[in-house]
Design a protein around this motif. Structure first.
Motif, PDB file in Angstrom:
ATOM      1  N   ALA A  57      42.303  58.143  35.886  1.00  0.00           N
ATOM      2  CA  ALA A  57      41.505  58.415  37.086  1.00  0.00           C
ATOM      3  C   ALA A  57      42.409  58.508  38.305  1.00  0.00           C
ATOM      4  CB  ALA A  57      40.458  57.315  37.275  1.00  0.00           C
ATOM      5  N   THR A  58      43.310  57.562  38.413  1.00  0.00           N
ATOM      6  CA  THR A  58      44.184  57.533  39.587  1.00  0.00           C
ATOM      7  C   THR A  58      45.057  58.781  39.623  1.00  0.00           C
ATOM      8  OG1 THR A  58      44.158  55.134  39.509  1.00  0.00           O
ATOM      9  CG2 THR A  58      45.901  56.149  40.827  1.00  0.00           C
ATOM     10  N   ARG A  59      45.541  59.181  38.453  1.00  0.00           N
ATOM     11  CA  ARG A  59      46.373  60.380  38.418  1.00  0.00           C
ATOM     12  C   ARG A  59      45.540  61.622  38.763  1.00  0.00           C
ATOM     13  NH1 ARG A  59      51.136  60.938  34.023  1.00  0.00           N
ATOM     14  NH2 ARG A  59      51.332  58.775  34.705  1.00  0.00           N
ATOM     15  N   ALA A  60      44.262  61.591  38.391  1.00  0.00           N
ATOM     16  CA  ALA A  60      43.389  62.721  38.709  1.00  0.00           C
ATOM     17  C   ALA A  60      42.850  62.630  40.143  1.00  0.00           C
ATOM     18  CB  ALA A  60      42.238  62.791  37.710  1.00  0.00           C
ATOM     19  N   GLY A  61      43.183  61.541  40.834  1.00  0.00           N
ATOM     20  CA  GLY A  61      42.776  61.399  42.236  1.00  0.00           C
ATOM     21  C   GLY A  61      41.340  60.967  42.437  1.00  0.00           C
ATOM     22  N   VAL A  62      40.745  60.361  41.389  1.00  0.00           N
ATOM     23  CA  VAL A  62      39.354  59.914  41.529  1.00  0.00           C
ATOM     24  C   VAL A  62      39.229  58.422  41.217  1.00  0.00           C
ATOM     25  CG1 VAL A  62      38.353  62.166  40.990  1.00  0.00           C
ATOM     26  CG2 VAL A  62      38.798  60.547  39.121  1.00  0.00           C
ATOM     27  N   ASP A  63      38.066  57.891  41.579  1.00  0.00           N
ATOM     28  CA  ASP A  63      37.744  56.505  41.287  1.00  0.00           C
ATOM     29  C   ASP A  63      37.166  56.459  39.862  1.00  0.00           C
ATOM     30  OD1 ASP A  63      37.267  53.799  41.595  1.00  0.00           O
ATOM     31  OD2 ASP A  63      36.101  54.003  43.436  1.00  0.00           O
ATOM     32  N   VAL A  64      37.058  55.258  39.301  1.00  0.00           N
ATOM     33  CA  VAL A  64      36.426  55.121  37.986  1.00  0.00           C
ATOM     34  C   VAL A  64      35.578  53.855  38.003  1.00  0.00           C
ATOM     35  CG1 VAL A  64      38.607  54.131  37.121  1.00  0.00           C
ATOM     36  CG2 VAL A  64      36.839  54.771  35.490  1.00  0.00           C
ATOM     37  N   ALA A  65      34.357  53.966  37.502  1.00  0.00           N
ATOM     38  CA  ALA A  65      33.474  52.800  37.440  1.00  0.00           C
ATOM     39  C   ALA A  65      33.711  52.104  36.105  1.00  0.00           C
ATOM     40  CB  ALA A  65      32.021  53.236  37.565  1.00  0.00           C
ATOM     41  N   ILE A  66      34.068  50.825  36.180  1.00  0.00           N
ATOM     42  CA  ILE A  66      34.481  50.096  34.983  1.00  0.00           C
ATOM     43  C   ILE A  66      33.304  49.348  34.350  1.00  0.00           C
ATOM     44  CG2 ILE A  66      35.996  48.217  34.158  1.00  0.00           C
ATOM     45  CD1 ILE A  66      37.590  50.702  34.958  1.00  0.00           C
ATOM     46  N   ASP A  67      33.219  49.406  33.025  1.00  0.00           N
ATOM     47  CA  ASP A  67      32.292  48.586  32.239  1.00  0.00           C
ATOM     48  C   ASP A  67      30.818  48.880  32.520  1.00  0.00           C
ATOM     49  OD1 ASP A  67      31.825  46.720  30.256  1.00  0.00           O
ATOM     50  OD2 ASP A  67      31.864  44.998  31.593  1.00  0.00           O
ATOM     51  N   CYS A  68      30.480  50.169  32.589  1.00  0.00           N
ATOM     52  CA  CYS A  68      29.096  50.534  32.900  1.00  0.00           C
ATOM     53  C   CYS A  68      28.162  50.233  31.732  1.00  0.00           C
ATOM     54  CB  CYS A  68      29.018  52.020  33.242  1.00  0.00           C
ATOM     55  SG  CYS A  68      30.002  52.399  34.691  1.00  0.00           S
ATOM     56  N   VAL A  69      26.913  49.901  32.085  1.00  0.00           N
ATOM     57  CA  VAL A  69      25.918  49.609  31.056  1.00  0.00           C
ATOM     58  C   VAL A  69      24.716  50.546  31.150  1.00  0.00           C
ATOM     59  CG1 VAL A  69      26.588  47.198  30.774  1.00  0.00           C
ATOM     60  CG2 VAL A  69      24.899  47.795  32.510  1.00  0.00           C
ATOM     61  N   ALA A  70      24.747  51.477  32.095  1.00  0.00           N
ATOM     62  CA  ALA A  70      23.705  52.503  32.148  1.00  0.00           C
ATOM     63  C   ALA A  70      24.261  53.744  32.815  1.00  0.00           C
ATOM     64  CB  ALA A  70      22.475  52.001  32.893  1.00  0.00           C
TER      65      ALA A  70
ATOM     66  N   LEU B 231      25.604  55.443  37.906  1.00  0.00           N
ATOM     67  CA  LEU B 231      26.141  54.503  36.927  1.00  0.00           C
ATOM     68  C   LEU B 231      25.734  53.094  37.321  1.00  0.00           C
ATOM     69  CD1 LEU B 231      29.646  56.140  37.078  1.00  0.00           C
ATOM     70  CD2 LEU B 231      28.116  56.273  35.102  1.00  0.00           C
ATOM     71  N   THR B 232      25.488  52.252  36.321  1.00  0.00           N
ATOM     72  CA  THR B 232      25.196  50.850  36.619  1.00  0.00           C
ATOM     73  C   THR B 232      26.285  49.997  36.008  1.00  0.00           C
ATOM     74  OG1 THR B 232      22.842  51.305  36.567  1.00  0.00           O
ATOM     75  CG2 THR B 232      23.497  49.000  36.392  1.00  0.00           C
ATOM     76  N   ARG B 233      26.850  49.121  36.816  1.00  0.00           N
ATOM     77  CA  ARG B 233      27.859  48.218  36.263  1.00  0.00           C
ATOM     78  C   ARG B 233      27.567  46.773  36.628  1.00  0.00           C
ATOM     79  NH1 ARG B 233      33.034  47.925  39.791  1.00  0.00           N
ATOM     80  NH2 ARG B 233      33.606  46.876  37.883  1.00  0.00           N
ATOM     81  N   PRO B 234      27.780  45.875  35.649  1.00  0.00           N
ATOM     82  CA  PRO B 234      27.600  44.457  35.941  1.00  0.00           C
ATOM     83  C   PRO B 234      28.711  43.986  36.878  1.00  0.00           C
ATOM     84  CG  PRO B 234      27.850  44.856  33.566  1.00  0.00           C
ATOM     85  CD  PRO B 234      28.244  46.095  34.268  1.00  0.00           C
ATOM     86  N   ILE B 235      28.350  43.122  37.804  1.00  0.00           N
ATOM     87  CA  ILE B 235      29.368  42.504  38.662  1.00  0.00           C
ATOM     88  C   ILE B 235      29.176  40.989  38.602  1.00  0.00           C
ATOM     89  CG2 ILE B 235      29.763  44.488  40.175  1.00  0.00           C
ATOM     90  CD1 ILE B 235      27.711  43.345  42.091  1.00  0.00           C
ATOM     91  N   TYR B 236      30.159  40.258  39.062  1.00  0.00           N
ATOM     92  CA  TYR B 236      30.126  38.800  38.924  1.00  0.00           C
ATOM     93  C   TYR B 236      29.805  38.433  37.474  1.00  0.00           C
ATOM     94  CZ  TYR B 236      30.111  39.294  43.930  1.00  0.00           C
ATOM     95  OH  TYR B 236      30.444  39.671  45.213  1.00  0.00           O
TER      96      TYR B 236
END
Ligand SMILES: Cc1cc2nc3c(=O)[nH]c(=O)nc-3n(C[C@H](O)[C@H](O)[C@H](O)COP(=O)(O)OP(=O)(O)OC[C@H]3O[C@@H](n4cnc5c(N)ncnc54)[C@H](O)[C@@H]3O)c2cc1C
Ligand SMILES: Nc1ncnc2c1ncn2[C@@H]1O[C@H](COP(=O)(O)O)[C@@H](O)[C@H]1O
Lengths: 328, 256
Positions: A110-123, A134-139
């Protein structure tokens, strides 16, 4: 013009790993909804045969990078090849399993492509304005954040294993595109000196469908054998609470919780675990929770779908016997 | 040897997450701590300094109050600290911006080694890999051992089903697993000394970055998990209860 939905294919021993099949299955649905192509991206050596398998699970197109430099996973070579493919083909959306490899590869690519990436999505929900939400769990699962990428493409996400069901394979053909493999020498500076295998024959905690977990109530490391017997019958992974890890009974990598692993198996069996907030954070999204605890007031019963108040040293072996009967 | 440690301020693990009237996560009644794994990163940096000399610099991106966490790093033994704080960066959650800002701040410090935690227990956004990518250097994650040999380092890292021993040229980024070491507690003397150590605060502009690095992804809403309700307790003697549980898991939950 940006186009298509991509799934990074992880393999082991010549077949596609389950998490990648999950992503292909979901990717197919999304592609149909969007009226777009689904492409699988396969990197490795001697992996051509996986293209056919990817097609069965929904891929219209398969990018295959087959090269000795890709024989086993390395951050540098895989990033180099994958990022180039993205740059040249400009997909709209890229999904990668949130596995050990996925977590290493995705932020780099993602970084090389110049974009962000959402980590560990569940939806993943289709979204007209932003392509997907995208939905990602936090905490560690105590809350969820809905995330969009309004401008940049591709939208990139790693997806937690067990999030989507695997569809029935169908017979279909996919166009195979052989990708060029020219790895930047700067990407090959990491040397693997030694590989120490401690394979247990059990599934990884974060990918397991069933987890049997033991806490301070296990009383000592020698007693985990009764959990292992149950786990063997169920095909489960064996987890632990922090109290068990801090006591030196289990390695930290088996710790479930906010400062351990976040897991969401179909079935989580907590044995001699009281249910502290940090533990619940890591396993609270399990589909079905079973608690075995001798204290009827234990907090774990507040979240357990099924509970047995009793001595785990009697209940667990009895459950193993029942399991064996069912499997016989 | 110059060692940079990335430290993030996070909610205490005891914290219950509350969504405020504005739809955002309410941090007003939350105790803030140094991300637990960053303590391991700090400890490793201090051990390396004790062995090889040099300087340990703690770097963070966060709100103004992240200064407190950097003071903790200084009290543990860091020599100085840098906080990147800018109203354009959503604290804790703008991972793209945080990675860009951290990489820029780090590159100006010309470190030989960059240490981070394995994961931040709040957002867990894989920042270390991104920082390494921006800097164009290797990253070894989840390390349980680190040895420096001249211009190279050899690290042991945990992988699925085992571990790997990896050699990389320096500079490189290493992310600490808990079993790497036992973090020291700040001493009273350390806390006193920390008050006089340099703690610089920089904005994006100070780093030569602008708001175009922020908000690549945006959070459009927060939610809490559906509260679980305790289900049923299965009565009976152990053997009986176990049999009933197995039956329910098969017939009702359809799992085994
Ligand atoms: C910064 C921080 C981070 C933390 N992170 C984590 C984390 O990631 N994961 C985690 O798990 N914890 C974490 N904790 C610790 C957490 O607060 C609890 O201390 C821990 O989870 C307790 O583990 P336990 O349930 O095994 O032990 P206990 O709370 O001691 O519970 C043991 C249970 O076993 C039962 N029991 C005893 N004997 C038997 C028997 N014979 N049969 C049946 N039941 C029996 C008891 O009734 C009791 O309920 C963290 C704490 C802090 C401060
Ligand atoms: N905002 C931040 N400031 C400083 N360090 C950070 C920040 N975010 C992440 N890190 C570092 O990166 C590690 C991994 O974080 P993450 O990738 O978010 O799980 C943390 O343990 C920190 O060492």
């Amino acid at each position: 013009m940006a186009k298509g939905i991509w799934v990074f294919i992880e393999q082991s021993k010549g077949s596609i790993r389950k998490v990648s099949l999950e992503l292909l299955s979901q990717g197919r649905k999304l592609a149909d909804e969007k009226g777009e192509e689904l492409a699988a991206v396969v990197l490795g050596q001697g992996v051509g045969a996986l293209a056919g398998e990817a097609a069965k699970y929904g891929a219209d197109k398969v990018f295959v990078a087959d090269d000795a430099k890709l024989a086993s996973y390395s951050t540098g070579a895989y990033t180099s090849v994958f990022a180039k493919l993205i740059r040249e083909n400009e997909p709209n959306f890229v999904m990668i399993g949130n596995t050990a490899i996925g977590k290493d590869l995705a932020p780099r690519v993602a970084t090389r492509a110049g974009v962000d990436v959402a980590i560990d999505c569940v939806a993943v929900e289709p979204d007209d304005a932003n392509y997907v939400t995208l939905t990602r769990p936090i905490y560690a699962g105590k809350a969820f954040a809905k995330v969009v990428s309004s401008g940049a493409r591709p939208v990139m996400a790693t997806i937690r294993p067990n999030t989507f069901p695997v569809s029935e394979p169908v017979s279909r053909d996919a166009e195979v595109i052989n990708a060029k493999v020219d790895v930047d020498p700067a990407d090959l500076r990491t040397i693997l000196k030694d590989l120490i295998s401690q394979a247990t024959g059990r599934p990884e905690l974060t990918e397991a469908n069933i987890i049997v977990s033991g806490g301070r109530g296990m009383k000592g490391p020698e007693n985990y054998v009764i959990l292992e017997e149950l786990a063997d019958c169920l095909g489960a992974a064996v987890g632990a609470s922090r109290a068990a890890v801090d006591s030196g009974w289990r390695e930290h990598k088996f710790q479930v919780g906010q400062t351990g692993k976040t897991v969401s198996p179909t079935l989580y069996i907590a044995c001699g675990i009281s249910g502290a907030i940090q533990h619940l954070a890591g396993m609270g999204s399990s589909k079905v929770i079973v608690a075995i605890n001798k204290d009827p007031e234990a907090n774990i019963f507040q979240v357990a779908d099924y509970g047995i108040v009793g001595d785990l040293f009697q209940v667990v072996p009895a459950l193993t016997e029942e399991c064996k009967k069912l499997k016989a | 040897m110059n060692i940079v440690v990335l430290v993030k301020q996070v909610f205490d693990t005891e914290a219950k997450i509350v969504i405020g009237a504005d739809g955002k996560i309410d941090d007003s009644n939350v105790t803030l701590i140094m991300n637990p794994y960053d303590e391991n990163a700090m400890e490793e940096a201090l051990l390396l300094k004790e062995k090889f000399g040099g300087e340990v610099i703690a770097v963070s991106v966060g709100a103004a109050k992240a200064q407190e966490t950097l003071r903790t790093a200084l009290a543990m033994g860091a020599d100085r600290a840098v906080l990147v704080s800018d109203s354009a960066i959503q604290p804790a959650s703008d991972d793209f911006a945080a990675a860009q800002a951290l990489a820029k701040a780090v590159s100006e410090l010309k470190p030989d080694i960059i240490l981070t935690g394995r994961v931040a227990i709040d957002y867990g956004s894989k920042i270390a890999g991104r920082v390494a990518e921006i800097l164009g250097i290797p990253h070894v994650n989840t390390i349980t051992k680190l040895e420096v040999e001249g211009d190279n380092a050899v690290a042991t890292r945990e992988i699925d089903g085992g571990s790997e021993v990896i050699e990389v040229p320096l500079p490189a980024v290493f992310s600490a697993q808990k079993s790497l070491n036992n973090p020291r507690y700040p001493t009273v003397a350390g806390i006193m000394k920390a008050k006089k150590k340099e703690l610089k605060t920089l904005t994006l502009a100070d780093l030569g970055l602008d708001a175009t690095v922020t908000g690549k992804m945006q959070i459009v809403g927060y939610s809490l998990p559906a509260g679980r309700k305790g289900g049923r307790v299965i009565p009976g003697e152990p053997a009986q209860a176990a049999a009933e549980l197995a039956r329910l898991l098969r017939a009702e939950a359809k799992i085994i």
